[in-house]
Design an enzyme around this catalytic site. Structure first.
Site, mmCIF file in Angstrom:
data_model
loop_
_atom_site.group_PDB
_atom_site.id
_atom_site.type_symbol
_atom_site.label_atom_id
_atom_site.label_comp_id
_atom_site.label_asym_id
_atom_site.label_seq_id
_atom_site.Cartn_x
_atom_site.Cartn_y
_atom_site.Cartn_z
ATOM 1 C CG ASP A 124 -0.380 0.031 2.519
ATOM 2 O OD1 ASP A 124 0.849 -0.099 2.624
ATOM 3 O OD2 ASP A 124 -1.138 0.185 3.511
ATOM 4 C CG ASP A 147 0.534 -3.907 2.280
ATOM 5 O OD1 ASP A 147 0.523 -4.634 3.296
ATOM 6 O OD2 ASP A 147 1.420 -3.057 2.055
ATOM 7 C CE LYS A 183 3.470 -5.688 3.820
ATOM 8 N NZ LYS A 183 2.984 -4.592 4.667
ATOM 9 C CD GLU A 198 0.864 -1.128 8.016
ATOM 10 O OE1 GLU A 198 0.587 -0.376 8.971
ATOM 11 O OE2 GLU A 198 1.235 -0.713 6.904
ATOM 12 C CD GLU A 238 8.144 -0.097 7.412
ATOM 13 O OE1 GLU A 238 7.189 -0.808 7.062
ATOM 14 O OE2 GLU A 238 8.353 1.054 6.964
HETATM 15 O O1 KIV Z 1 3.644 -1.045 1.616
HETATM 16 C C1 KIV Z 1 4.790 -1.491 1.497
HETATM 17 O O2 KIV Z 1 5.446 -1.364 0.450
HETATM 18 C C2 KIV Z 1 5.365 -2.188 2.638
HETATM 19 C C3 KIV Z 1 6.825 -2.491 2.600
HETATM 20 C C4 KIV Z 1 7.598 -1.242 2.736
HETATM 21 C C5 KIV Z 1 7.210 -3.519 3.588
HETATM 22 O O3 KIV Z 1 4.683 -2.479 3.565
#
Ligand code: KIV
Length: 269
Positions: free
Chosen positions: A52, A91, A121, A123, A186
């Site tokens: 994202d 994401d 993915k 968070e 991160e």
């Molecule tokens: O959104 C993204 O690109 C990420 C990476 C920086 C790990 O979460």
């Protein structure tokens, strides 16, 4: 049969996880469109993340908060079509998984059904354990993301290094126990990332988390020199494409102004 052929040579989630046990470092990069995803895949990167971060990198916004599920699906569909080999992870944007397991399932399900990508993915760590477990139980592979969480930027007060070993370790362990197959770390101190990496069975993928993670991920635009200025300390610029593009465009503009482009060879008879 055709779909089995399509999967041949493809890095699956179990392959990705097995790299840790085999002591093989994992390389991941971001992509948001067909041509770059195809290029990264051909270069042999293990994982491609449709992050994202596209909110900042492609849309020019200051944070990732405004990115929508429709936008992620739009970009992930292009990437999913381009990639033949790498594992593609997408994401889940802000507020598409924080509203409970049911909503998260609907949104992650949409990503997998509409994009040909293999995993999502999100968070979160201990706070999202229930959602991670719900998705994993439904057969949706989840990469967790702890440490600096850009979707919590307003709570964190800025993009800064996250410390507090016990909390970070607890987050990572909870994500693993809930069924995450990998975890992004991160912007955390290298020593804490090393402890987490040694403790977990699943691979850790670092960004600003030092050399001892099982793998590394970077925003491709940053690595290529097309990124923000100033760059975070953890980025290594492997090329200076921003400068190369600037020089090429300046030459083109000059040639057009001088009448030097197009030439005879570039025109039809
Ligand atoms: O959104 C993204 O690109 C990420 C990476 C920086 C790990 O979460």
């Amino acid at each position: 049969m055709q779909s089995m052929n399509r999967q041949r040579g493809r890095i699956s989630v179990p392959d990705f996880v097995a790299k840790k046990a085999a002591g093989q470092k994992i390389s991941m990069l971001t992509a948001y469109d067909f041509p770059l995803a195809e290029l990264l895949d051909r270069c042999g990167v293990d994982g491609i993340l449709v992050g994202d971060s596209l909110g900042m990198v492609v849309q020019g916004r200051e944070t990732t908060l405004s990115v929508t599920l429709d936008q992620m699906v739009y970009h992930a569909e292009m990437v999913g079509r381009a990639v033949q080999r790498a594992l593609v992870v997408v994401d889940m944007p802000f507020l598409t998984f924080q509203l409970g397991v049911q909503r998260a399932l609907e949104h992650a399900g949409r990503i997998l059904k509409e994009t040909r990508c293999q995993a999502v993915k999100l968070e979160g760590g201990a706070d999202q354990a229930e959602v991670i477990a719900g998705l994993a139980t439904a057969g949706i592979p989840v990469m967790a993301h702890v440490g600096l969480r850009p979707q919590s930027i307003n709570q964190l007060g800025g993009f800064r290094v996250q410390r507090g070993e016990q909390r970070l370790l607890q987050d990572a362990q909870s994500a693993e126990q809930a069924g995450a197959f990998a975890i992004v770390l991160e912007c955390i101190p290298a020593a804490i990332a090393a402890v987490i990496t040694r403790t977990l069975r699943i691979p850790t993928i670092g960004i600003g988390a030092g050399p001892d993670c099982d793998g590394q991920v970077l925003v491709t635009h940053d690595l290529l020199g097309l990124g923000q200025d100033p760059l975070p300390r953890f980025v290594r610029e492997y090329a200076h494409l921003g400068q190369a593009v600037g020089e090429a465009v300046a030459r083109y503009v000059d040639d057009v102004r001088q009448g030097a482009f197009p030439g005879g060879d570039e025109s039809y008879e």
